[in-house]
Design an enzyme around this catalytic site. Structure first.
Site, PDB file in Angstrom:
ATOM      1  CB  THR A  10      -0.913   0.006   1.235  1.00 37.90           C
ATOM      2  OG1 THR A  10      -1.668  -1.200   1.270  1.00 37.90           O
ATOM      3  CG2 THR A  10      -1.865   1.188   1.204  1.00 37.90           C
ATOM      4  CE1 TYR A  64     -16.681   0.407  -3.015  1.00 34.62           C
ATOM      5  CE2 TYR A  64     -17.301  -1.503  -4.306  1.00 34.62           C
ATOM      6  CZ  TYR A  64     -17.543  -0.201  -3.913  1.00 34.62           C
ATOM      7  OH  TYR A  64     -18.626   0.476  -4.406  1.00 34.62           O
ATOM      8  CE1 TYR A  73      -1.554  -4.466   6.135  1.00 31.47           C
ATOM      9  CE2 TYR A  73      -1.343  -4.062   3.783  1.00 31.47           C
ATOM     10  CZ  TYR A  73      -1.359  -3.586   5.071  1.00 31.47           C
ATOM     11  OH  TYR A  73      -1.194  -2.236   5.312  1.00 31.47           O
ATOM     12  NE  ARG A 129      -3.787   2.042   3.792  1.00 37.06           N
ATOM     13  CZ  ARG A 129      -3.662   3.174   3.105  1.00 37.06           C
ATOM     14  NH1 ARG A 129      -4.445   3.396   2.068  1.00 37.06           N
ATOM     15  NH2 ARG A 129      -2.770   4.080   3.460  1.00 37.06           N
ATOM     16  CE  LYS A 141       1.872  -4.048   7.111  1.00 35.20           C
ATOM     17  NZ  LYS A 141       2.104  -3.226   5.898  1.00 35.20           N
ATOM     18  CB  ILE A 180       5.523  -5.282   7.376  1.00 39.18           C
ATOM     19  CG1 ILE A 180       6.024  -6.723   7.230  1.00 39.18           C
ATOM     20  CG2 ILE A 180       5.591  -4.570   6.028  1.00 39.18           C
ATOM     21  CD1 ILE A 180       5.176  -7.582   6.301  1.00 39.18           C
TER      22      ILE A 180
END
Length: 293
Positions: free
Chosen positions: A48, A111, A137, A142, A166, A208
């Site tokens: 990202t 989304y 992740y 997000r 993550k 990370i």
């Protein structure tokens, strides 16, 4: 499969752009070298923070090859490969040369807001398609949906090549649940710079990080101390860098960290719309933080 290479500090690399908005390969090489020289353990490409959503396929290939060539095999490389279209991820895996990479970082579908069963099925098909280890992740801010602890545990138990997560929900309780409930050798990696040290001290595998690429020596040492159980020394470093962590995310990522790189003289702070530069006030505060540090 050597999971130890992903213990410690990984950094989610930016994609530097020049003043005309083109991928700045010279700056990217400098950024990579800066990480290598200052003690990070591995590099994450096209996550990202790399603004990968705004890069076309040709630019993504340019970024990959630039990092591979600059790294020269010195640090393990993790490639960001994720989508809200499961088949698209499979197709990309099948059509990508993964020779120089050690693992894939794959974001939970965004989304669409799938159910937990849908998230499980998404990573099931990716696991079966991937020749490389996979790090999940989880970043609900997000994606719009959280990967539950139960789903992560099930994926970890059912698929040998899903080796870690993550975890960027910003929820220390969930992080500790993951550390406690996943298999012993499963890597629970912080995706939230501010709670990295508490996660590491609680049994996490490292981070990370975004901030670490701006201050790699300081942040890597903090994580190393945390992994060694030296909490007092580690927290001294945490408190030293914490103001910068707050600042770099204040007006969005990677606008903040790109301002840091500008003041370090490593790259321009150019971004691609819809992202814009930090305002003058924050830019000056970051400049002063670096000067005083």
């Amino acid at each position: 499969m050597d999971k130890n290479k992903f213990i410690g500090t990984g950094v989610a690399l930016i994609t530097p752009f020049d003043e005309e908005g083109k991928v700045d390969t010279a700056s990217l090489k400098r950024v990579v070298q800066f990480q290598i020289e200052n003690g990070v353990n591995y590099l994450v490409i096209l996550g990202t923070t790399a603004e990968s959503a705004t890069l076309n396929q040709e630019e993504k290939e340019l970024v990959k090859q630039t990092v591979i060539n600059a790294n020269k095999g010195q640090l393990p490389l993790v490639l960001g490969l994720g989508s809200n279209n499961s088949q698209a991820v499979i197709d990309e895996i099948n059509h990508t040369d993964l020779t120089d990479f050690d693992a894939i970082l794959s974001v939970s579908p965004y989304y669409n807001k799938p159910t937990q069963n849908g998230i499980y099925a998404h990573f099931e098909v990716i696991s079966k398609a991937s020749p490389l280890p996979i790090i999940l992740y989880n970043v609900p801010s997000r994606t719009g949906s959280n990967i539950s602890t139960e789903t992560v545990v099930k994926l970890a138990e059912d698929f040998d090549n899903i080796i870690g997560v993550k975890e960027a929900a910003g929820d220390i309780v969930q992080a500790y649940e993951l550390i406690q409930q996943t298999p012993k050798d499963f890597l629970v990696i912080s995706g939230d710079d501010m709670i990295t040290l508490p996660m590491v001290l609680g049994g996490g595998a490292g981070v990370i990080s975004v901030i670490a690429q701006g201050f790699p020596q300081l942040f890597s040492e903090m994580v190393k101390l945390g992994l060694g159980g030296e909490s007092k020394k580690a927290f001294k470093l945490h408190h030293k860098i914490a103001p910068a962590i707050e600042m770099i995310f204040e007006q969005g990522n990677p606008a903040g960290i790109k301002s840091v790189f500008k003041h370090l003289g490593l790259s321009h702070d150019s971004l691609r719309l819809p992202l814009v530069n930090v305002d003058e006030n924050l830019d000056n505060r970051l400049k002063n933080f670096i000067k005083n540090l």
